[in-house]
Design a protein around this motif. Structure first.
Motif, PDB file in Angstrom:
ATOM      1  N   THR A  80       1.315   0.751  -3.321  1.00  0.00           N
ATOM      2  CA  THR A  80       0.269   1.593  -2.724  1.00  0.00           C
ATOM      3  C   THR A  80      -0.681   2.072  -3.822  1.00  0.00           C
ATOM      4  O   THR A  80      -1.913   2.019  -3.672  1.00  0.00           O
ATOM      5  CB  THR A  80       0.916   2.828  -2.036  1.00  0.00           C
ATOM      6  N   ASN A 107       8.018   3.256   4.733  1.00  0.00           N
ATOM      7  CA  ASN A 107       6.565   3.149   4.564  1.00  0.00           C
ATOM      8  C   ASN A 107       6.171   1.681   4.520  1.00  0.00           C
ATOM      9  O   ASN A 107       6.924   0.840   4.046  1.00  0.00           O
ATOM     10  CB  ASN A 107       6.132   3.786   3.230  1.00  0.00           C
ATOM     11  N   ASP A 108       4.940   1.403   4.976  1.00  0.00           N
ATOM     12  CA  ASP A 108       4.439   0.024   4.990  1.00  0.00           C
ATOM     13  C   ASP A 108       4.509  -0.607   3.614  1.00  0.00           C
ATOM     14  O   ASP A 108       4.702  -1.803   3.461  1.00  0.00           O
ATOM     15  CB  ASP A 108       2.962   0.018   5.400  1.00  0.00           C
ATOM     16  N   ASP A 123      14.786   3.494   0.006  1.00  0.00           N
ATOM     17  CA  ASP A 123      14.272   2.384   0.825  1.00  0.00           C
ATOM     18  C   ASP A 123      15.333   1.325   1.116  1.00  0.00           C
ATOM     19  O   ASP A 123      15.419   0.816   2.228  1.00  0.00           O
ATOM     20  CB  ASP A 123      13.063   1.721   0.134  1.00  0.00           C
TER      21      ASP A 123
END
Ligand code: MLT
Length: 394
Positions: free
Chosen positions: A18, A11-12, A135
């Protein structure tokens, strides 16, 4: 140059970044609204007085030529390693000083330890899970397989001997579900890892919240764990060091693979890429283990656990299913009315100005769940629970 294209597969933005962005946008659009944060597991009580006075004394030492310190040992000062060693001894675990590595926290070490492992290892992680485990491996291009943590297995998946894995992540008490393994359950994991020649990366960052004797505070309380496990721990949640930064990682000498020793490799890695935790911070961390420090951090832990009770009672009164909150600072609840995790996140933020963490952010099995933390102040926790009660009993 050629960039690491594995970054295209994550994910960005990191989950908690977020959330922080979403909350900041909401607050900007609604400056008059008081937002209550029970999202990221960040502590709110100040450092213990024993820690503060140890740090003050260390600052004073830095002011004088005779006591000033420059570079310290990359793997930590002996005074702190010895304190950690004694802490383990109380729980029946004998460690050598060289098996303990002081760091700036569990998150960094959990990511950095992957330097030791080749890219073709198969990684086994529970789902839902602390996003860092996934991640960091995606960044390195490793194959990840998942094991389901569900309400049916109490969010505590057990090993499936028909599955082959090389690196296994376990977090107990668990972030995000609050579930914790018993020593008997961990015995199975140790048996599995030793049989497969795999390593367990055991995240014990929340061990200080355990009160139930049957639950393991360290994986090394299980026989055979030293040949298959690396343990990560932190002063963040134990003593309020989220901003001060200090943790420790145990890499046993007995853990080996062929000619290679992860203990020696980690020392090599740390001495090359890390210059150690500041002396002042390590003095503060050592004070956590003094009699005075222990009593003071116990008070803070009890304060947070009382918040967990307040949240639990509120959810019970609403008939909302939840787990955790007893040997853990996290409460993991089922979103009401079949809402998805992010729907419930928005609903709570917009209608009650309460921030939590959407379960879906921790994995597929987290969908439909939501995490609240007990690390807020008692005042904020009470108010958040009242707002949730008012909103959901409408
Ligand atoms: C969390 O909220 O899951 C934790 O605070 C994150 C962390 O410890 O890095």
């Amino acid at each position: 140059m050629k960039l690491n294209e594995n970054y295209l597969n994550i994910n960005d933005s990191y989950l908690f970044s977020t959330i922080a962005k979403k909350v900041a946008a909401y607050q900007k659009a609604n400056p008059d609204k008081k937002v209550l944060r029970l999202g990221i597991g960040d502590v709110t009580l100040p450092l213990a007085p024993a820690v503060i006075s140890a740090m003050h004394a260390a600052v004073e030492e830095m002011a004088h030529k005779q006591t000033f310190r420059g570079y310290g040992p990359e793997q930590g000062y002996a005074f702190l390693k010895d304190a950690v060693k004694d802490y383990y001894k109380e729980r029946g675990v004998e460690l050598e000083q060289d098996e303990i590595f002081i760091s700036d926290g569990a998150k960094s070490d959990l990511g950095n330890i992957l330097d030791l492992f080749s890219e073709d290892n198969i990684v086994l992680v529970p789902d839902p899970v602390y996003p860092v485990y996934v991640d960091t491996n995606v960044m390195a291009g490793r194959k990840i397989i998942y094991m389901n943590a569900t309400a049916e297995n109490g969010f505590l998946p057990m090993p499936d001997f028909s599955v082959d894995a090389d690196i296994i992540y376990l977090c107990s008490p668990n972030n995000p579900t609050g579930a914790a393994y018993t020593k008997a359950q961990l015995e199975k994991w140790v048996e599995y890892a030793n049989k497969k020649g795999a390593v367990i990366l055991y995240d014990a960052a929340y061990e200080c919240f355990i009160t139930d004797e049957k639950l393991a505070k360290s994986i090394y309380q299980v026989e055979g764990a030293k040949t298959c496990a690396i343990e990560f721990c932190s002063f963040s949640k134990m003593a309020g060091f989220t901003g001060t930064r200090c943790g420790y990682t145990v890499v046993p000498e007995a853990l080996k693979s062929g000619k290679l020793s992860p203990n020696k490799m980690w020392l090599r890695r740390q001495t090359t890429k890390f210059n150690g935790v500041p002396y002042i911070v390590q003095r503060g961390a050592a004070a956590v283990f003094t009699e005075e420090g222990r009593a003071q951090i116990r008070e803070s832990i009890n304060y947070y656990m009382n918040n967990a009770k307040i949240i639990a009672e509120g959810l019970r009164s609403l008939g909302i299913w939840f787990t955790g909150g007893e040997n853990s600072p996290y409460i993991w609840l089922k979103c009401p009315d079949g809402m998805t995790s992010w729907e419930f996140f928005d609903y709570l933020l917009e209608n009650a100005q309460v921030v939590g963490t959407p379960g879906a952010g921790f994995g597929v099995n987290g969908e439909g769940y939501f995490r609240l933390t007990a690390f807020g102040s008692e005042e904020v926790t009470r108010e958040a629970v009242e707002r949730i009660k008012t909103l959901l009993s409408k």
